[in-house]
Design a protein around this motif. Structure first.
Motif, PDB file in Angstrom:
ATOM      1  N   GLN A  80       0.860  -1.281   0.063  1.00 58.16           N
ATOM      2  CA  GLN A  80       0.120  -0.054  -0.034  1.00 58.16           C
ATOM      3  C   GLN A  80       0.926   1.336  -0.037  1.00 58.16           C
ATOM      4  OE1 GLN A  80      -3.227  -0.513  -0.033  1.00 58.16           O
ATOM      5  NE2 GLN A  80      -2.928  -2.787  -0.149  1.00 58.16           N
TER       6      GLN A  80
ATOM      7  N   LEU B 266       0.316   4.404  -0.059  1.00 64.16           N
ATOM      8  CA  LEU B 266       0.085   5.612   0.625  1.00 64.16           C
ATOM      9  C   LEU B 266       0.561   5.401   2.146  1.00 64.16           C
ATOM     10  CD1 LEU B 266      -3.327   6.719  -0.946  1.00 64.16           C
ATOM     11  CD2 LEU B 266      -1.053   7.727  -0.970  1.00 64.16           C
ATOM     12  N   THR B 267       0.243   4.389   2.705  1.00 59.15           N
ATOM     13  CA  THR B 267       0.677   4.057   4.155  1.00 59.15           C
ATOM     14  C   THR B 267       2.011   3.413   4.409  1.00 59.15           C
ATOM     15  OG1 THR B 267      -0.573   1.908   4.144  1.00 59.15           O
ATOM     16  CG2 THR B 267      -2.049   3.690   4.581  1.00 59.15           C
ATOM     17  N   ARG B 268       2.416   3.003   3.199  1.00 62.95           N
ATOM     18  CA  ARG B 268       3.731   2.179   3.243  1.00 62.95           C
ATOM     19  C   ARG B 268       3.810   1.144   4.011  1.00 62.95           C
ATOM     20  NH1 ARG B 268       7.145   3.846  -0.571  1.00 62.95           N
ATOM     21  NH2 ARG B 268       8.841   3.087   0.814  1.00 62.95           N
ATOM     22  N   ARG B 269       2.605   0.211   3.944  1.00 61.76           N
ATOM     23  CA  ARG B 269       2.461  -0.840   4.654  1.00 61.76           C
ATOM     24  C   ARG B 269       2.206  -2.191   3.790  1.00 61.76           C
ATOM     25  NH1 ARG B 269       1.579  -0.498  10.437  1.00 61.76           N
ATOM     26  NH2 ARG B 269       0.280  -2.471  10.301  1.00 61.76           N
ATOM     27  N   TRP B 270       2.278  -3.515   4.237  1.00 60.10           N
ATOM     28  CA  TRP B 270       2.015  -4.291   3.441  1.00 60.10           C
ATOM     29  C   TRP B 270       0.799  -5.149   3.899  1.00 60.10           C
ATOM     30  CZ3 TRP B 270       5.193  -5.526  -0.766  1.00 60.10           C
ATOM     31  CH2 TRP B 270       6.358  -4.909  -0.765  1.00 60.10           C
ATOM     32  N   ARG B 271       0.013  -5.393   2.825  1.00 59.59           N
ATOM     33  CA  ARG B 271      -1.394  -6.003   3.279  1.00 59.59           C
ATOM     34  C   ARG B 271      -1.237  -7.500   2.910  1.00 59.59           C
ATOM     35  NH1 ARG B 271      -5.839  -4.317   5.916  1.00 59.59           N
ATOM     36  NH2 ARG B 271      -7.799  -4.946   5.106  1.00 59.59           N
TER      37      ARG B 271
ATOM     38  N   SER C 149      -2.102  -6.328   8.358  1.00 55.43           N
ATOM     39  CA  SER C 149      -1.103  -5.214   7.997  1.00 55.43           C
ATOM     40  C   SER C 149       0.159  -5.603   8.496  1.00 55.43           C
ATOM     41  CB  SER C 149      -1.942  -3.913   7.986  1.00 55.43           C
ATOM     42  OG  SER C 149      -2.735  -3.695   7.181  1.00 55.43           O
TER      43      SER C 149
ATOM     44  N   ASP D 110       4.490  -3.854   8.762  1.00 58.21           N
ATOM     45  CA  ASP D 110       5.215  -2.572   8.625  1.00 58.21           C
ATOM     46  C   ASP D 110       6.376  -3.091   7.495  1.00 58.21           C
ATOM     47  OD1 ASP D 110       3.974  -1.086  10.286  1.00 58.21           O
ATOM     48  OD2 ASP D 110       5.196  -1.692  12.060  1.00 58.21           O
TER      49      ASP D 110
END
Length: 184
Positions: free
Chosen positions: A83, A85-90, A110, A112
């Motif tokens: 992702q 925009l959030t710089r996270r992995w889903r 989610s 980091d």
């Protein structure tokens, strides 16, 4: 000094731990996978292209007079996406293939870092394969376990480009025999 015969960027997968359990209620599998994503796959993820990993099991009843009969099958689909925009992995884990309708049960998490998300994919714990009522206690069964990166879930241009490319090949297969239950 260590080296790899697979070449740069190849993503070989292996099972570092595997346990098939049969008790009075169910047959379950626990597996620990080991693989690294190639730079090509990681780059595609960072560009927003989700990757779907599939773990499949099949329990087969051996028959001497015909092909083995499939008694129980199950699958888990791990959809990993970045992702931006959030710089996270889903990570979405479901029992069926991802569909446009979004039906079915799924676990969404989610993370980091990519390493944390991959650790969740690589660890399969006490996955119920079949209920005890589906099995004959006096019969020997063959158990098949398969794990792979599902190239069919990629956008069409990537599917065409990935054919025959070793950096997209992440797969492992394991076959075990499930002995009949001991006489009580």
């Amino acid at each position: 000094m260590s080296f790899s015969l697979l070449g740069k960027g190849h993503a070989a997968a292996e099972l570092t731990g595997f346990e098939l359990e049969r008790d009075s209620e169910e047959v379950s599998v626990t597996a620990q996978l080991q693989f690294e994503l190639s730079s090509t796959v990681e780059e595609a993820l960072l560009k927003g292209i989700p990757m779907v990993f599939v773990a499949e099991t099949e329990l087969l009843r051996e028959r001497w007079y015909w092909y083995d009969k499939s008694v129980a099958t199950s699958a888990r689909h791990f959809r990993l996406a970045f992702q931006p925009l959030t710089r996270r992995w889903r990570l979405n884990i479901s029992s069926g293939a991802a569909s446009a309708t979004g039906q079915g049960l799924a676990l969404n998490q989610s993370f980091d870092t990519l390493q944390q998300a991959l650790a969740a994919i690589k660890r399969i714990s006490r996955w119920r394969v079949a209920g005890a009522n589906e099995l004959d206690p006096a019969v020997r069964y063959r158990f098949e376990f398969r794990f792979r990166l599902d190239l069919g879930q990629l956008p069409r241009p990537f599917q065409i480009g990935a054919i025959g490319q070793s950096e997209w090949d992440i797969s492992v297969v394991r076959s075990e025999f499930l002995a009949p239950e001991a006489a009580k």
